[in-house]
Scaffold this motif. Structure first.
Motif, mmCIF file in Angstrom:
data_model
loop_
_atom_site.group_PDB
_atom_site.id
_atom_site.type_symbol
_atom_site.label_atom_id
_atom_site.label_comp_id
_atom_site.label_asym_id
_atom_site.label_seq_id
_atom_site.Cartn_x
_atom_site.Cartn_y
_atom_site.Cartn_z
ATOM 1 N N UNK A 58 -21.220 41.542 56.565
ATOM 2 C CA UNK A 58 -22.327 42.277 57.178
ATOM 3 C C UNK A 58 -21.815 43.123 58.345
ATOM 4 N N UNK A 59 -20.986 44.123 58.071
ATOM 5 C CA UNK A 59 -20.407 44.923 59.167
ATOM 6 C C UNK A 59 -21.460 45.648 59.991
ATOM 7 N N UNK A 60 -22.594 45.999 59.392
ATOM 8 C CA UNK A 60 -23.632 46.712 60.146
ATOM 9 C C UNK A 60 -24.207 45.856 61.269
ATOM 10 N N UNK A 61 -24.058 44.556 61.193
ATOM 11 C CA UNK A 61 -24.524 43.672 62.270
ATOM 12 C C UNK A 61 -23.388 43.201 63.174
ATOM 13 N N UNK A 62 -22.222 42.931 62.591
ATOM 14 C CA UNK A 62 -21.174 42.219 63.320
ATOM 15 C C UNK A 62 -19.930 43.057 63.624
ATOM 16 N N UNK A 63 -19.934 44.327 63.229
ATOM 17 C CA UNK A 63 -18.781 45.176 63.546
ATOM 18 C C UNK A 63 -19.214 46.527 64.102
ATOM 19 N N UNK A 64 -20.062 47.212 63.380
ATOM 20 C CA UNK A 64 -20.444 48.568 63.777
ATOM 21 C C UNK A 64 -21.037 48.649 65.178
ATOM 22 N N UNK A 65 -21.842 47.661 65.635
ATOM 23 C CA UNK A 65 -22.422 47.770 66.985
ATOM 24 C C UNK A 65 -21.409 47.591 68.117
ATOM 25 N N UNK A 66 -20.210 47.111 67.828
ATOM 26 C CA UNK A 66 -19.218 46.866 68.880
ATOM 27 C C UNK A 66 -18.644 48.193 69.383
ATOM 28 N N UNK A 67 -18.311 48.235 70.662
ATOM 29 C CA UNK A 67 -17.613 49.393 71.208
ATOM 30 C C UNK A 67 -16.172 49.388 70.728
ATOM 31 N N UNK A 68 -15.500 50.507 70.882
ATOM 32 C CA UNK A 68 -14.096 50.578 70.472
ATOM 33 C C UNK A 68 -13.256 49.543 71.203
ATOM 34 N N UNK A 69 -13.549 49.351 72.488
ATOM 35 C CA UNK A 69 -12.783 48.370 73.262
ATOM 36 C C UNK A 69 -13.040 46.951 72.752
ATOM 37 N N UNK A 70 -14.278 46.649 72.440
ATOM 38 C CA UNK A 70 -14.622 45.321 71.908
ATOM 39 C C UNK A 70 -13.962 45.080 70.554
ATOM 40 N N UNK A 71 -13.911 46.125 69.736
ATOM 41 C CA UNK A 71 -13.246 45.996 68.442
ATOM 42 C C UNK A 71 -11.755 45.725 68.615
ATOM 43 N N UNK A 72 -11.126 46.429 69.553
ATOM 44 C CA UNK A 72 -9.702 46.210 69.807
ATOM 45 C C UNK A 72 -9.453 44.788 70.290
ATOM 46 N N UNK A 73 -10.313 44.301 71.178
ATOM 47 C CA UNK A 73 -10.149 42.940 71.687
ATOM 48 C C UNK A 73 -10.251 41.910 70.562
ATOM 49 N N UNK A 74 -11.212 42.127 69.669
ATOM 50 C CA UNK A 74 -11.410 41.168 68.588
ATOM 51 C C UNK A 74 -10.237 41.187 67.617
ATOM 52 N N UNK A 75 -9.725 42.359 67.300
ATOM 53 C CA UNK A 75 -8.565 42.439 66.405
ATOM 54 C C UNK A 75 -7.345 41.786 67.052
ATOM 55 N N UNK A 76 -7.182 41.955 68.369
ATOM 56 C CA UNK A 76 -6.076 41.281 69.055
ATOM 57 C C UNK A 76 -6.237 39.758 68.969
#
Length: 664
Positions: free
Chosen positions: A157-175
């Motif tokens: 469900x990326x529309x709920x759990x990925x798309x709303x994140x900011x670029x910085x939040x996405x980078x933090x999660x991938x790290x």
């Protein structure tokens, strides 16, 4: 513990409801046309998911995503022992149900909770992976298992759990995913926790290393633990149990769904393994819907549904949709109607209701929410045949049946008499004393309808359902780490080594003497035949089924010349010495440890009957005993004939002859 006994002397001859817990009500209407066995529809599944989500979220801080569950500690360990992992683990397991619900419905709210059901989890994840946040988790602890649910949310469900994140939040999660990818792990099903996000790291990590080569080796190793018939040993734990369902089968199918590289590489093997599992899965469910309780982490309850559910999602199921829904809806309904959701609105530690004696030392309050994985069928669209076709009968609904599952070293039996499902482990290469392995792994039989006695981690080594031996008639040791001699649908044989008493045993395995056991599997009860090959006489014993006596009720006994039947509430347990040396018949009532309430898996006080020899039994002297456990009926009388031969016995049981060789 209270114990009563009857003295008997027998030679070879011919023989002629625990408390119901309240269930949270459902508004969905039963459909007995489409679901003649359960009445359940997709609406029931959705409503149960909603109630579980709302109940849990009533204990969350929506701004931080931190849950404050009523029990501040797990069964045995302080939450602080888990440092960063624990709060995230509680949150992550509850999150699974939210992911499934939002993906299935498109909704972000449920009745009974005011506000977004996804926002608390997003807040927790973004805070926990942000080094600038006061809620930062820091680097993962060694062997930390967190992250699978975060990844599942992005995949499903990326529309709920990925798309709303900011670029910085996405980078933090991938790290964070990358740190977990390179973290150490226990050498068992935990490998899956560290490899599941590999595709996400590669897709969103801008070229950072996903550690795929290492995890490919780990996938090979996980599949290397396969032992046939759809069953895996759980890595260095070496044992067979329901981690096969909610560990190996679940995550193999999730990898198949979300990682195209490994689907190409391992997909055919995953399909073949799943198809072999599903050949015998229907024999693990009783007519009441419940599966056979066996092994550890039973507080995960209907998480066992995930193995079949994900096979359906991936198109890998060899079960018809009608049988699959009968099994999965039946299991979900069994736990729901027997009080899995407590009065506090939570899935508490326990099996039916709250029961601390069930928990292993690693269990913490949020762990029962691993059951949310068992709701995965909601990911199937409402027009899928799984939801639309008519339920079809499983073995417990019709003639029953017996099957041998040689890969996992057990036989399964569904009784045509009352629809009970039973499992008989012949070999169990589990070599640990923790996790209550004696009662959860080493009994001779496990019943979906009867359950078993238990006194909690570090409690009494119960003899119910196990053969035992003693050098002095006082200190008893019981079946442990059995090895298979052979497995047939109605006859299994195993062997286990005798241990020395009172000192560390350094005798090499090949020099140890043994206790040999045979189990003859009937439609209504079993015959146990056992003897030892120690050169001197040994005291021998065997226990019957452990039943639940509701708190406040009295254990009742019905002795006979040949045996003993105990009963309380809705349950009976009987034992009959068919061909045995002089011995005593006992009934044992297990009292709870201080501060606890239960000594049975289903709740209440556990009680069992057993036979013990009065004196040492010479080597190669067989003991023949009949046992059975029943609910809502008195066990029937059975006719068993035992005849001696020059090298053993011929036993006639339920119209069939079984040849038992004592000395070949």
């Amino acid at each position: 513990m209270r114990k009563f006994f009857i003295s008997i002397s027998i030679i070879c001859f011919n023989l002629f409801s625990t408390h119901m817990l309240s269930a949270a009500s459902l508004n969905a209407k039963e459909d007995r046309q489409t679901s003649p066995y359960t009445g359940y529809t997709r609406a029931h599944w959705l409503e149960i998911n909603e109630q579980l989500i709302a109940g849990a979220l009533n204990y969350v801080n929506p701004e931080t995503g931190i849950f404050s569950l009523p029990e501040s500690t797990g069964a045995y360990r302080e939450l602080e022992d888990f440092r960063n992992e624990n709060q995230a683990r509680i949150m992550e397991r509850i999150m699974v149900g939210v992911i499934i619900y939002t993906t299935a419905t498109g909704k972000d709210e449920v009745p009974g909770y005011k506000g977004s059901i996804t926002k608390p989890f997003i807040n927790a994840i973004t805070r926990g992976t942000d080094p600038k946040s006061e809620g930062y988790w820091g680097d993962p602890d060694p062997n930390d298992q967190i992250g699978v649910s975060f990844a599942l949310g992005i995949y499903a469900c990326p529309e709920r759990f990925w798309n709303p994140l900011t670029n910085e939040q996405k980078k933090n999660l991938i790290k964070f995913f990358q740190k977990q990818s390179f973290n150490t792990t226990y050498h068992n099903n935990h490998y899956f926790f560290h490899l599941f996000a590999t595709s996400l790291i590669e897709k969103y990590g801008n070229g950072i290393d996903s550690n795929r080569a290492h995890h490919t080796q780990m996938m090979e190793r996980l599949l290397g633990w396969y032992r046939g018939d759809g069953w895996f040993i759980d890595g260095n734990n070496r044992g067979f149990d329901y981690y096969n369902f909610w560990g190996f089968q679940l995550f193999n199918q999730m990898v198949y769904q979300y990682d195209p590289v490994w689907k190409e590489q391992f997909g055919k093997r995953i399909q073949d393994i799943s198809s072999r599992l599903l050949e015998t899965v229907p024999y693990q469910y009783a007519r009441n819907g419940g599966h056979i309780p066996w092994g550890r982490s039973l507080t995960y309850r209907f998480a066992s549904n995930a193995a079949i559910g994900w096979a359906m999602i991936n198109g890998n199921s060899t079960l018809s949709p009608g049988i699959a829904r009968r099994i999965l809806s039946g299991d979900l309904k069994y736990f729901w109607e027997n009080g899995c959701m407590g009065e506090n609105g939570l899935l508490n530690i326990g099996y039916l209701g709250k029961n601390q004696s069930l928990a292993e030392n690693y269990i913490v309050p949020g762990d029962p929410y691993f059951a949310m994985h068992g709701l995965c069928c909601l990911l199937l669209p409402e027009n899928h045949p799984f939801w639309k076709v008519k339920e079809e009968p499983m073995p417990a609904d019709i003639a029953g049946g017996k099957v041998a599952v040689e890969g996992a070293q057990f036989s399964l039996n569904v009784s045509p008499v009352d629809g009970d499902a039973r499992l008989y482990p012949a070999g169990q290469p589990f070599d640990r004393t923790i996790w209550q392995s004696p009662v959860k792994y080493n009994q001779h039989a496990y019943s979906a309808t009867i359950g078993f006695c238990l006194t909690g981690e570090g409690g009494e080594d119960i003899g119910a359902g196990r053969t035992g031996y003693s050098y002095d008639g006082k200190q008893w040791m019981y079946r442990l780490r059995s090895r298979t001699l052979f497995i047939k649908p109605d006859h299994i044989a195993s062997i286990y080594h005798l241990q020395s008493i009172g000192k560390e045993d350094r005798t090499p395995e090949f020099q140890k003497d043994e206790l040999i056991t045979h189990t003859l599997i009937g439609n209504d009860g079993e015959v146990h035949v056992f003897w030892h090959n120690y050169p001197d006489p040994l005291y021998l014993s065997v226990g019957g089924y452990g039943i639940s006596i509701p708190n406040g009720d009295t254990l009742q006994e019905t002795p006979s010349k040949q045996g003993l039947c105990i009963h309380g509430g809705d349950y009976h347990s009987t034992i009959q010495a068919v061909c045995a040396p002089e011995g005593n018949l006992y009934s044992t009532l297990l009292t709870p440890r201080k501060g606890w309430k239960h000594t049975h898996l289903f709740g209440g006080l556990g009680a069992y009957c057993s036979w013990q020899s009065k004196a040492g039994v010479p080597p190669h002297t067989p003991v023949v005993v009949y046992v059975n456990g029943t609910k809502d009926r008195v066990p029937a009388n059975v006719k068993i004939n035992v005849a001696r031969t020059y090298n053993g016995l011929v036993i006639t049981f339920e119209g069939k002859q079984f040849q038992i060789k004592i000395i070949d």
